[in-house]
Design a protein around this motif. Structure first.
Motif, short mmCIF file in Angstrom:
data_model
loop_
_atom_site.label_atom_id
_atom_site.label_comp_id
_atom_site.label_asym_id
_atom_site.label_seq_id
_atom_site.Cartn_x
_atom_site.Cartn_y
_atom_site.Cartn_z
N VAL A 20 0.83 -1.21 0.00
CA VAL A 20 0.00 0.00 0.00
C VAL A 20 0.87 1.27 0.00
N ARG A 21 2.03 1.19 0.60
CA ARG A 21 2.94 2.34 0.58
C ARG A 21 3.45 2.59 -0.83
N THR A 22 3.82 1.52 -1.53
CA THR A 22 4.25 1.66 -2.92
C THR A 22 3.11 2.15 -3.80
N GLY A 23 1.91 1.60 -3.57
CA GLY A 23 0.75 2.06 -4.34
C GLY A 23 0.44 3.52 -4.09
N GLY A 28 0.55 9.12 -5.99
CA GLY A 28 1.06 10.48 -5.89
C GLY A 28 1.81 10.92 -7.13
N LEU A 29 2.62 10.02 -7.68
CA LEU A 29 3.35 10.36 -8.91
C LEU A 29 2.40 10.56 -10.08
N LEU A 30 1.33 9.77 -10.15
CA LEU A 30 0.35 9.93 -11.22
C LEU A 30 -0.34 11.28 -11.13
N PHE A 31 -0.79 11.64 -9.93
CA PHE A 31 -1.44 12.94 -9.75
C PHE A 31 -0.45 14.07 -9.97
N VAL A 86 -0.32 19.66 -2.01
CA VAL A 86 -0.89 18.57 -1.22
C VAL A 86 -0.37 17.22 -1.69
N THR A 87 -0.22 17.06 -2.99
CA THR A 87 0.34 15.81 -3.52
C THR A 87 1.79 15.64 -3.12
N CYS A 88 2.55 16.73 -3.09
CA CYS A 88 3.94 16.65 -2.62
C CYS A 88 3.99 16.22 -1.17
N MET A 89 3.05 16.69 -0.35
CA MET A 89 2.98 16.26 1.04
C MET A 89 2.69 14.76 1.12
N LEU A 90 1.82 14.27 0.24
CA LEU A 90 1.52 12.83 0.22
C LEU A 90 2.78 12.02 -0.07
N LEU A 91 3.54 12.43 -1.07
CA LEU A 91 4.76 11.70 -1.40
C LEU A 91 5.78 11.77 -0.26
#
Length: 225
Positions: A20-23, A28-31, A86-91
């Protein structure tokens, strides 16, 4: 080695093979790729002004000015940039095991999911009754298309299938991010408990406990020079 392998087997997975961490990192990379591409497109349209002439006369009842169109594109660019952060925070949270960094993206996903549902409900409720497809042909004419003979039933069926497919993917992405959040939280709790146990073992006892004489121990004889 066997304990580590068993723990990896018990870890939650997504897409049948990925952790799930890899997913979450892949999501995040897709978004991130989509948001960067969209920001580049918006920036080009704002600077060049190519889209302004196409938007000004899109509706005969409402007339948009150049300033209004530029403002709308600028607001869209700012919103996209905020979602980019926000996506950068996710990554960052997924890579560095920071569970709190995943919550803004998770909340953004929930908001987008609810908003998509409301938009779809509004679209289907506003869909005209009967076999009149003039409103569909008018949409194609506004974008430079031709007057097609569109079947209403096939149009509705295609819209429902596309909507369900997109919402299923969004719901799955939400589930993956939430599973990653719970996984990181559980790992943080395990590390915290292990740290407490290690500190308890390494901390020396108090001096009063060491020098305290048990009540059943005999008193030593007095000192005689």
């Amino acid at each position: 080695m066997g304990v580590v392998t068993q723990r990896r087997q018990n870890d939650p997975t997504c897409c049948l093979v990925c952790h799930v961490r890899t997913g979450t990192i892949l999501i995040g990379l897709l978004f991130l790729t989509a948001q960067i591409s969209f920001m580049v497109y918006l920036g080009y349209q704002i600077v060049s002004g190519d889209v302004i002439e196409k938007v000004v006369n899109i509706d005969d009842e409402v007339v948009y000015t150049e300033d209004q169109t530029t403002s709308a594109l600028s607001v869209t660019f700012i919103i996209t940039f905020c979602t980019f952060l926000v996506t950068c925070m996710l990554l960052c949270g997924a890579l560095r095991h920071r569970a709190g960094y995943l919550l803004p993206f998770f909340c953004l996903q929930l908001f987008d999911f609810v908003l998509s549902c409301l938009t779809a409900i509004n679209w289907f409720t506003a869909y005209p009754d009967g076999d009149d497809t003039h409103w569909l042909n008018s949409i194609t004419e506004q974008y430079g298309g031709e007057d097609y003979n569109i079947d209403k039933q096939w149009m509705v069926l295609t819209g429902i299938i596309a909507f369900l497919l997109v919402m299923t993917i969004k719901a799955y992405f939400i589930a993956v991010v939430w599973a990653c959040y719970k996984y990181i939280v559980s790992k943080e709790n395990e590390q915290f408990n292990q740290t407490e146990d290690t500190e308890a073992l390494l901390t020396p006892p108090a001096y009063s406990t060491v020098v305290k004489v048990p009540p059943n121990m005999p008193t030593p004889p007095p000192y005689q020079p």
